[in-house]
Design a protein around this motif. Structure first.
Motif, PDB file in Angstrom:
ATOM      1  N   SER A  81       0.861  -1.191   0.000  1.00  0.00           N
ATOM      2  CA  SER A  81       0.000   0.000   0.000  1.00  0.00           C
ATOM      3  C   SER A  81       0.891   1.232   0.000  1.00  0.00           C
ATOM      4  N   LYS A  82       0.292   2.347  -0.383  1.00  0.00           N
ATOM      5  CA  LYS A  82       1.046   3.590  -0.453  1.00  0.00           C
ATOM      6  C   LYS A  82       0.099   4.742  -0.179  1.00  0.00           C
ATOM      7  N   GLY A  83       0.488   5.633   0.718  1.00  0.00           N
ATOM      8  CA  GLY A  83      -0.299   6.813   1.033  1.00  0.00           C
ATOM      9  C   GLY A  83       0.402   8.043   0.495  1.00  0.00           C
ATOM     10  N   ASP A  84      -0.261   8.747  -0.390  1.00  0.00           N
ATOM     11  CA  ASP A  84       0.350   9.893  -1.053  1.00  0.00           C
ATOM     12  C   ASP A  84      -0.176  11.191  -0.470  1.00  0.00           C
ATOM     13  N   ALA A  85       0.640  11.849   0.325  1.00  0.00           N
ATOM     14  CA  ALA A  85       0.307  13.178   0.836  1.00  0.00           C
ATOM     15  C   ALA A  85       1.336  14.174   0.309  1.00  0.00           C
ATOM     16  N   TYR A  86       1.927  13.857  -0.862  1.00  0.00           N
ATOM     17  CA  TYR A  86       3.013  14.661  -1.403  1.00  0.00           C
ATOM     18  C   TYR A  86       2.571  16.089  -1.738  1.00  0.00           C
ATOM     19  N   THR A  87       1.408  16.228  -2.369  1.00  0.00           N
ATOM     20  CA  THR A  87       0.973  17.572  -2.769  1.00  0.00           C
ATOM     21  C   THR A  87       0.581  18.423  -1.566  1.00  0.00           C
ATOM     22  N   GLY A  88       0.083  17.829  -0.494  1.00  0.00           N
ATOM     23  CA  GLY A  88      -0.324  18.589   0.685  1.00  0.00           C
ATOM     24  C   GLY A  88       0.775  18.715   1.727  1.00  0.00           C
ATOM     25  N   ALA A  89       1.293  17.588   2.192  1.00  0.00           N
ATOM     26  CA  ALA A  89       2.273  17.593   3.280  1.00  0.00           C
ATOM     27  C   ALA A  89       3.709  17.359   2.800  1.00  0.00           C
ATOM     28  N   GLY A  90       3.873  17.018   1.528  1.00  0.00           N
ATOM     29  CA  GLY A  90       5.213  16.801   0.997  1.00  0.00           C
ATOM     30  C   GLY A  90       5.826  15.468   1.360  1.00  0.00           C
ATOM     31  N   GLN A  91       4.991  14.454   1.641  1.00  0.00           N
ATOM     32  CA  GLN A  91       5.542  13.139   1.987  1.00  0.00           C
ATOM     33  C   GLN A  91       4.714  12.025   1.373  1.00  0.00           C
ATOM     34  N   VAL A  92       5.364  10.894   1.217  1.00  0.00           N
ATOM     35  CA  VAL A  92       4.715   9.681   0.715  1.00  0.00           C
ATOM     36  C   VAL A  92       5.065   8.554   1.675  1.00  0.00           C
ATOM     37  N   ASP A  93       4.063   7.825   2.143  1.00  0.00           N
ATOM     38  CA  ASP A  93       4.253   6.694   3.047  1.00  0.00           C
ATOM     39  C   ASP A  93       3.838   5.414   2.339  1.00  0.00           C
ATOM     40  N   GLY A  94       4.513   4.329   2.657  1.00  0.00           N
ATOM     41  CA  GLY A  94       4.143   3.053   2.073  1.00  0.00           C
ATOM     42  C   GLY A  94       4.342   1.923   3.059  1.00  0.00           C
ATOM     43  N   GLN A  95       3.570   0.863   2.876  1.00  0.00           N
ATOM     44  CA  GLN A  95       3.704  -0.326   3.715  1.00  0.00           C
ATOM     45  C   GLN A  95       4.417  -1.403   2.918  1.00  0.00           C
ATOM     46  N   PRO A  96       5.629  -1.776   3.334  1.00  0.00           N
ATOM     47  CA  PRO A  96       6.348  -2.827   2.603  1.00  0.00           C
ATOM     48  C   PRO A  96       5.712  -4.196   2.845  1.00  0.00           C
ATOM     49  N   GLY A  97       5.897  -5.073   1.847  1.00  0.00           N
ATOM     50  CA  GLY A  97       5.429  -6.447   1.987  1.00  0.00           C
ATOM     51  C   GLY A  97       6.363  -7.234   2.889  1.00  0.00           C
ATOM     52  N   ARG A  98       5.962  -8.436   3.207  1.00  0.00           N
ATOM     53  CA  ARG A  98       6.752  -9.273   4.112  1.00  0.00           C
ATOM     54  C   ARG A  98       8.044  -9.719   3.431  1.00  0.00           C
ATOM     55  N   PRO A  99       9.139  -9.760   4.176  1.00  0.00           N
ATOM     56  CA  PRO A  99      10.417 -10.220   3.608  1.00  0.00           C
ATOM     57  C   PRO A  99      10.427 -11.746   3.504  1.00  0.00           C
ATOM     58  N   ARG A 100      11.566 -12.303   3.115  1.00  0.00           N
ATOM     59  CA  ARG A 100      11.696 -13.763   3.104  1.00  0.00           C
ATOM     60  C   ARG A 100      11.520 -14.269   4.536  1.00  0.00           C
ATOM     61  N   GLU A 101      10.716 -15.304   4.684  1.00  0.00           N
ATOM     62  CA  GLU A 101      10.478 -15.885   6.010  1.00  0.00           C
ATOM     63  C   GLU A 101      10.508 -17.408   5.907  1.00  0.00           C
ATOM     64  N   PHE A 102      10.941 -18.040   6.990  1.00  0.00           N
ATOM     65  CA  PHE A 102      11.033 -19.487   7.078  1.00  0.00           C
ATOM     66  C   PHE A 102      10.174 -19.945   8.240  1.00  0.00           C
ATOM     67  N   ALA A 103       9.450 -21.037   8.055  1.00  0.00           N
ATOM     68  CA  ALA A 103       8.605 -21.548   9.141  1.00  0.00           C
ATOM     69  C   ALA A 103       8.678 -23.075   9.184  1.00  0.00           C
ATOM     70  N   LEU A 104       8.623 -23.594  10.386  1.00  0.00           N
ATOM     71  CA  LEU A 104       8.474 -25.028  10.632  1.00  0.00           C
ATOM     72  C   LEU A 104       7.177 -25.212  11.385  1.00  0.00           C
ATOM     73  N   THR A 105       6.353 -26.145  10.949  1.00  0.00           N
ATOM     74  CA  THR A 105       5.080 -26.373  11.630  1.00  0.00           C
ATOM     75  C   THR A 105       4.905 -27.856  11.913  1.00  0.00           C
ATOM     76  N   VAL A 106       4.205 -28.125  13.003  1.00  0.00           N
ATOM     77  CA  VAL A 106       3.827 -29.483  13.365  1.00  0.00           C
ATOM     78  C   VAL A 106       2.333 -29.434  13.634  1.00  0.00           C
TER      79      VAL A 106
END
Length: 110
Positions: A81-106
């Protein structure tokens, strides 16, 4: 909503002498998308593709199952996701996706 979005997965049960080994691979792709109606470069999320893999083992006649999985195998950096407040507040925020992850389950069925 992106114009292109798809996913595919493949798995196969390998019946071995002592149980079932199941490898699985999943692939997903999302095309580029603008997150705001004005379609500016500051609110565009680039397209990305992800690959995940899983290997499970279920002993024959057992209620137990063990698995190992690796998500985002390529360790792709992407935004969900990305929040664009560049024209008003001069900033852009974004939510990065999950990085590489390893899981073991039982797992146990009751």
């Amino acid at each position: 909503m992106p114009k292109i979005k798809y996913s595919a997965g493949i798995q196969y049960d390998l019946l071995l002498g002592g149980g079932t080994l199941t490898p699985r691979v999943d692939f997903s792709h999302q095309g580029g998308i603008y997150t705001n109606g004005n379609n500016l470069p500051t609110n565009y999320i680039d397209p990305y593709s992800l690959v995940n893999a899983r290997m499970s083992w279920k002993p024959e006649g057992s209620k137990w199952e063990m698995a190992a999985e690796l998500t985002n195998i390529m360790d792709k950096w992407y935004l969900v996701s990305k929040g664009d407040a560049y024209t008003g507040a001069g900033q852009v925020d974004g939510q990065p996706g999950r990085p590489r992850e390893f899981a073991l389950t039982v797992k146990r069925k009751f």
